[in-house]
Enzyme design. Sequence first.
Site, PDB file in Angstrom:
ATOM      1  N   THR A 128      -9.145 -61.984  -5.159  1.00 27.25           N
ATOM      2  CA  THR A 128      -8.650 -61.974  -3.779  1.00 27.25           C
ATOM      3  C   THR A 128      -8.371 -63.380  -3.258  1.00 27.25           C
ATOM      4  OG1 THR A 128      -9.917 -59.953  -3.325  1.00 27.25           O
ATOM      5  CG2 THR A 128      -9.150 -61.231  -1.427  1.00 27.25           C
ATOM      6  N   HIS A 188      -8.272 -54.504   1.157  1.00 29.56           N
ATOM      7  CA  HIS A 188      -8.980 -53.901   0.029  1.00 29.56           C
ATOM      8  C   HIS A 188      -8.743 -52.386  -0.002  1.00 29.56           C
ATOM      9  CE1 HIS A 188     -11.057 -57.423  -1.323  1.00 29.56           C
ATOM     10  NE2 HIS A 188     -11.844 -57.535  -0.282  1.00 29.56           N
TER      11      HIS A 188
END
Length: 381
Positions: A128, A188
Site C-alpha cells: 500500500t 482496502h
Amino acid sequence: MQRQVSRSQPQPTASKHLPCTVTDRLPRTAMVGGVEEGVVGPVPFKDLAVVQDEDDGQDMFSPREDDEYAGIISALPSATYQFRGLRQYQGVWMLHRTVSGVISVQRRFTPRPGGGDVLLATQPKCGTTWVKALSFATMARAAYPPSGDHPLLRLNPHECVPSMEGLFGAGQEAQLEVLPSPRLMHTHMHHALLPPSLAHNPDCKIVYVCREPKDMMVSLWHFTKGVMTTGGRTYPFSDALEWTCEGKSPYGPFWDHLLGYWRASKASPDRVLFLKYEEMLADQVGTARELARFLGVPFTAAEEAAGLPLDIAKLCSIDTMRGLEANKTGKSGQFVKFPNESFFRKGVVGDWVNHMTPEMARNVDAVVEEKLRGSGLTFTS
C-alpha cells in the site's frame, strides 16, 4: 533478466525545509479550499485538506460516538481477531469502524464529473505505502520532479494519498472535493464493495496490487501485533495464520479480495491494472513505466533520456522511504493514526520462510490453490 534499480547509485536525500505556508508548497495554479479550473492533480492531500491532527481517543474496533450506522453494525455477524472484534458486512470481515466508512463510501461517494478519479486498491500489507508513493510521484512528476524538493521527502505517502473509507468513516469526505483532478485515492475495500460509480465508471482508473499470500500474512502479523494489541498481550503467528486461512482477518477473505480485482482486470483491462508486488520489486523502473502508461501519462522520450523513470523508482524505493525523517517520526491516518515507521519493515520477497514451518506453508498453499482454482491467478513461492 528483468531490470532492477541499482542500489549502488546515490539515493535521494531529504532537504531542509524552511517554514512556509501551505500555498508555498503547492503548484502556482493550485487553489486552497477548492478546485481551480486548469489545475492538474494530484497534489499532496495533507497540503490541501484540513484534517484533524489527532484521532478522537477511540480505536478502530469501536464505533464512533456519533456513528449513524451503529445500529446496522451491531446486528452484523461478529468474530474475534487478535483479541478484538470483527464484523462481517456483505461477506467481508472488517474492523468495527471500518464498516462505517465502507457504508458511507457506498452511499455518499460522488465521482468527479468528466472523470478524474484514480483509485489505488490493496489488501492490508500488500504494498500500500509503496504504490501510493509510486503513483503519486509518477502522476505528479511535472509539478514535483523526483530530483527536486519533492513532497515525499517531507511527507509520509499516506499523507499524500488519502484513504477513502478512512475519510468517510471520520465524516470528512468533503475533503475529497478540495483535490484537483485527477484525484488520487486509496482503498482496502473489496471490488464487490465499491459503489458502481467507482467499480463500473469508464472514467475511473483502478490500480490493484497483490502480494504472495504467505508473505502478506507474515507482514500483517508483524504490523498488527505492533500497533493493534492492547494491555501488553501478544498472540502467536500460528493463530494469525489460522484466522486468515479461515477468511477472518481485516478485509478477509483474502481470496475474495484477490479474485474480485483479478476478474475486473480481465473484464476491463483498460480500467483496472492488476499488479503483483513481487514483479514490481523485480522491475521497479518497469513498474513506473507501466503505471505511467496505464494512467495516461506515459514518459516522453525526453523524460526517458533524462532518466526520470529511474529517478522515480529510486525516490519511492523502500530503502529511500525508510531512511527519511518523515517516515521515522510522526503518525499518519485519517481516523486512526499509525506510527509512520510501522509502514516500513522489510518489504522483501520470501520472508515467510523465517516464520512458517513446512507444514504451515503447505496448508496455506493448499488454501490458495483451492480458492483460486480455475481463475488463472497463481503465485510462485
